[in-house]
Design a protein around this motif. Structure first.
Motif, short mmCIF file in Angstrom:
data_model
loop_
_atom_site.label_atom_id
_atom_site.label_comp_id
_atom_site.label_asym_id
_atom_site.label_seq_id
_atom_site.Cartn_x
_atom_site.Cartn_y
_atom_site.Cartn_z
N PRO A 1 38.81 21.20 36.53
CA PRO A 1 39.75 20.99 37.65
C PRO A 1 40.51 22.26 38.03
O PRO A 1 40.81 22.47 39.21
N GLU A 2 40.78 23.11 37.07
CA GLU A 2 41.50 24.35 37.37
C GLU A 2 40.65 25.37 38.12
O GLU A 2 41.16 26.42 38.53
N ASP A 3 39.37 25.10 38.30
CA ASP A 3 38.52 25.95 39.13
C ASP A 3 38.65 25.60 40.62
O ASP A 3 38.08 26.29 41.46
N THR A 4 39.38 24.54 40.93
CA THR A 4 39.57 24.14 42.32
C THR A 4 40.27 25.27 43.09
O THR A 4 41.33 25.73 42.70
N ALA A 5 39.62 25.70 44.16
CA ALA A 5 40.14 26.83 44.94
C ALA A 5 39.22 27.06 46.14
O ALA A 5 38.13 26.49 46.23
N VAL A 6 39.68 27.91 47.03
CA VAL A 6 38.79 28.46 48.06
C VAL A 6 38.20 29.73 47.49
O VAL A 6 38.93 30.60 47.01
N TYR A 7 36.88 29.83 47.54
CA TYR A 7 36.17 30.97 46.98
C TYR A 7 35.70 31.89 48.10
O TYR A 7 35.13 31.44 49.10
N TYR A 8 35.95 33.17 47.90
CA TYR A 8 35.58 34.19 48.88
C TYR A 8 34.70 35.25 48.24
O TYR A 8 34.97 35.67 47.11
N CYS A 9 33.70 35.71 48.98
CA CYS A 9 33.04 36.94 48.56
C CYS A 9 33.77 38.08 49.27
O CYS A 9 34.34 37.89 50.37
N ALA A 10 33.77 39.23 48.65
CA ALA A 10 34.58 40.32 49.18
C ALA A 10 33.94 41.68 48.88
O ALA A 10 33.25 41.86 47.88
N ILE A 11 34.23 42.60 49.78
CA ILE A 11 33.91 44.01 49.59
C ILE A 11 35.17 44.77 49.97
O ILE A 11 35.62 44.69 51.13
N GLY A 12 35.75 45.42 49.00
CA GLY A 12 37.03 46.05 49.24
C GLY A 12 38.06 45.00 49.63
O GLY A 12 38.23 44.00 48.94
N VAL A 13 38.70 45.20 50.75
CA VAL A 13 39.71 44.23 51.20
C VAL A 13 39.15 43.23 52.19
O VAL A 13 39.83 42.31 52.62
N ASP A 14 37.89 43.40 52.55
CA ASP A 14 37.26 42.48 53.50
C ASP A 14 36.69 41.28 52.76
O ASP A 14 36.06 41.43 51.71
N LYS A 15 36.90 40.10 53.30
CA LYS A 15 36.33 38.90 52.73
C LYS A 15 35.95 37.95 53.84
O LYS A 15 36.35 38.13 54.99
N GLY A 16 35.16 36.92 53.46
CA GLY A 16 34.73 35.95 54.45
C GLY A 16 35.78 34.89 54.70
O GLY A 16 36.95 35.04 54.33
N GLN A 17 35.32 33.78 55.28
CA GLN A 17 36.24 32.69 55.60
C GLN A 17 36.45 31.76 54.41
O GLN A 17 37.37 30.95 54.39
N GLY A 18 35.61 31.90 53.41
CA GLY A 18 35.76 31.13 52.19
C GLY A 18 35.02 29.80 52.22
O GLY A 18 34.66 29.28 53.28
#
Length: 112
Positions: A88-105
């Protein structure tokens, strides 16, 4: 322009698995290290895992070590995160990222 699109999230029971994908475009994917980060409700961004540009070197947060596996397919410009034994503690919005850029999740919700 960096463009990252995550997918694969969903609702899963505790102990279940999900595989996240991140389609990258707008830059030369194969020459950059990539990472996954997450943001739980009401909390800040948390680093989850990183992978070197060639995929040979990976690192994980202690909270996911042994349960999550990061990988990449440079021919497909795609980053992955295999998540097993979800809690349950894995509940989150997950983003891939490069530097400070990330997707919408992509939302991951783990029910107890």
């Amino acid at each position: 322009e960096v463009h990252l699109v995550e997918s694969g999230g969903g609702l899963v029971q505790s102990g279940g698995s999900l595989r996240l994908s991140c389609a990258a475009s707008g830059f030369t994917f194969s020459i950059y290290d990539m990472k996954w980060v997450r943001q739980a409700p009401g909390k800040g961004l948390e680093w989850v895992s990183s992978i070197s540009r060639g995929g040979r070197s990976t690192t994980y947060a202690d909270s996911v070590k042994g349960r999550f596996t990061i990988s990449r397919d440079n021919a497909k410009n795609t980053l992955y995160l295999q998540m097993n034994s979800l809690k349950p503690e894995d509940t989150a919005v997950y983003y891939c990222a490069i530097g400070v850029d990330k997707g919408q999740g992509t939302q991951v919700t783990v029910s107890s």
